[in-house]
Write a protein that holds these residues in place. Structure first.
Motif, PDB file in Angstrom:
ATOM      1  N   ASP A  71       9.729 -17.282 -20.479  1.00 42.96           N
ATOM      2  CA  ASP A  71      10.566 -16.694 -19.420  1.00 42.96           C
ATOM      3  C   ASP A  71       9.745 -15.608 -18.713  1.00 42.96           C
ATOM      4  N   LEU A  72       9.080 -16.008 -17.623  1.00 45.88           N
ATOM      5  CA  LEU A  72       8.169 -15.067 -16.942  1.00 45.88           C
ATOM      6  C   LEU A  72       8.930 -13.928 -16.284  1.00 45.88           C
ATOM      7  N   GLY A 118       1.172 -24.498  -7.000  1.00 49.00           N
ATOM      8  CA  GLY A 118       2.033 -25.228  -7.931  1.00 49.00           C
ATOM      9  C   GLY A 118       2.206 -24.491  -9.242  1.00 49.00           C
ATOM     10  N   THR A 119       2.373 -23.159  -9.142  1.00 49.02           N
ATOM     11  CA  THR A 119       2.468 -22.364 -10.372  1.00 49.02           C
ATOM     12  C   THR A 119       3.325 -21.129 -10.150  1.00 49.02           C
ATOM     13  N   ARG A 120       3.568 -20.408 -11.240  1.00 46.43           N
ATOM     14  CA  ARG A 120       4.225 -19.089 -11.168  1.00 46.43           C
ATOM     15  C   ARG A 120       3.208 -18.076 -11.661  1.00 46.43           C
ATOM     16  N   ARG A 121       3.267 -16.881 -11.126  1.00 43.45           N
ATOM     17  CA  ARG A 121       2.343 -15.859 -11.603  1.00 43.45           C
ATOM     18  C   ARG A 121       3.078 -14.537 -11.760  1.00 43.45           C
ATOM     19  N   LEU A 122       2.580 -13.706 -12.666  1.00 46.72           N
ATOM     20  CA  LEU A 122       3.073 -12.334 -12.789  1.00 46.72           C
ATOM     21  C   LEU A 122       2.240 -11.458 -11.861  1.00 46.72           C
ATOM     22  N   THR A 123       2.913 -10.590 -11.119  1.00 48.67           N
ATOM     23  CA  THR A 123       2.140  -9.733 -10.214  1.00 48.67           C
ATOM     24  C   THR A 123       2.795  -8.372 -10.029  1.00 48.67           C
ATOM     25  N   LEU A 124       1.962  -7.368  -9.823  1.00 47.59           N
ATOM     26  CA  LEU A 124       2.474  -6.085  -9.342  1.00 47.59           C
ATOM     27  C   LEU A 124       2.947  -6.286  -7.911  1.00 47.59           C
ATOM     28  N   THR A 125       3.880  -5.464  -7.495  1.00 42.90           N
ATOM     29  CA  THR A 125       4.427  -5.568  -6.129  1.00 42.90           C
ATOM     30  C   THR A 125       3.880  -4.438  -5.248  1.00 42.90           C
ATOM     31  N   TYR A 126       4.149  -4.555  -3.954  1.00 41.16           N
ATOM     32  CA  TYR A 126       3.645  -3.545  -3.019  1.00 41.16           C
ATOM     33  C   TYR A 126       4.142  -2.128  -3.350  1.00 41.16           C
ATOM     34  N   PRO A 127       5.403  -1.941  -3.780  1.00 45.73           N
ATOM     35  CA  PRO A 127       5.820  -0.548  -4.055  1.00 45.73           C
ATOM     36  C   PRO A 127       4.888   0.158  -5.042  1.00 45.73           C
ATOM     37  N   VAL A 147       6.773  -8.687 -11.019  1.00 49.51           N
ATOM     38  CA  VAL A 147       7.733  -9.779 -10.798  1.00 49.51           C
ATOM     39  C   VAL A 147       7.035 -11.090 -11.147  1.00 49.51           C
ATOM     40  N   ALA A 148       7.842 -12.098 -11.413  1.00 45.84           N
ATOM     41  CA  ALA A 148       7.321 -13.465 -11.564  1.00 45.84           C
ATOM     42  C   ALA A 148       7.409 -14.102 -10.191  1.00 45.84           C
TER      43      ALA A 148
END
Ligand code: 6PG
Length: 250
Positions: free
Chosen positions: A111-112, A174-183, A166-167
């Motif tokens: 569960d990303l 064709g994938t999901r990734r975890l990333t920091l957001t702009y804020p 966020v995921a």
């Protein structure tokens, strides 16, 4: 155009880019014990890690830092594509960075979204902040499509107001990734963008040619932190407009 509040440093080679990146880490580590740094993904950071591994005398400084990751692919940490594995094998193990200083995303989580929430809570717990965690230094790369971290063109995370991870669904991969957001990225004290190779030259030319006030085209152009340093090798910088002030490293 984000170059306006940024500085551009040009090094003769990827190794020169790595040297500048390492100098920044050590400088931040000296400012305070427990400085919080986010490492970049992709292949560019490898040269930086190789350089760090050869600085055993910096072991204590490097080990004093808390390491987060700007993004992680949806793979386990032992996978060949993992950004965490690259850093673990690159320098974290060799320099004996304590496990509680390594805040690794688990890209292999089933569960990303829950993993993103866990990482956000860890970030907020560790990094002094009001409403948005303030990282001391964030390393970023740039794709040839102008993405940074895993903020890819046309993806939902570009609009996220979450001050954390966020995921992000990335249909073009064709994938999901975890990333920091702009804020969080834009609240950082210092963003250091590392770009090497001729394949980045055209996008950099376009970004740095963007007219004053013209809207951003690429995700990376929406960075607007207190301090932004672009560190480019000569190949990546080859098409930069001549009016851009640069500092050239020998
Ligand atoms: C990732 C990165 C990504 C990377 C750029 C540049 O997980 O892939 O976070 O944003 O920094 O794609 O990648 P290279 O360093 O391989 O050119």
């Amino acid at each position: 155009m984000i170059a306006r509040n940024g500085e551009v440093r040009i090094a003769p080679s990827p190794s020169g880019v790595a040297t500048i990146a390492v100098e920044a880490l050590l400088a931040v580590a000296r400012t305070r014990a427990g400085a919080a740094v986010a490492l970049s993904g992709g292949s560019t950071p490898k040269a930086m890690y190789d350089h760090l591994r050869k600085l055993p005398e910096a072991r204590d400084l490097v080990a004093s830092v808390h390491y987060f990751f700007g993004d992680e692919r949806s793979v386990p940490n032992d996978h060949a594509d993992s950004n965490v594995r690259l850093a673990q094998e690159g320098f974290l193990r060799e320099l004996a960075v304590p496990a509680d200083h390594i805040h690794a995303p688990n890209g292999g989580a089933s569960d990303l979204a829950a993993e993103a929430a866990r990482l956000t809570a860890e970030l907020r717990r560790l990094v002094p902040s009001g409403t948005v965690p303030v990282l001391d230094l964030v390393y970023l790369g740039m794709g040839t499509d102008g993405h940074t971290a895993s903020l890819f063109p046309g993806t939902a995370a570009l609009a996220s107001e979450t001050a954390g991870f966020v995921a992000n669904d990335v249909p073009q991969l064709g994938t999901r990734r975890l990333t920091l957001t702009y804020p969080v990225l834009n609240a950082a004290r210092w963003l250091m963008i590392l770009c090497t190779g001729a394949n980045k030259a055209e996008v950099l030319r376009e970004i740095f040619s963007r007219a004053e006030g013209a809207p951003a085209v690429y995700p990376i152009e929406r960075l607007s932190a207190e301090r932004i340093t672009w560190v480019l090798d000569t190949d990546a910088a080859a098409l930069l407009p001549s009016h851009i002030p640069v500092k050239v490293a020998s």
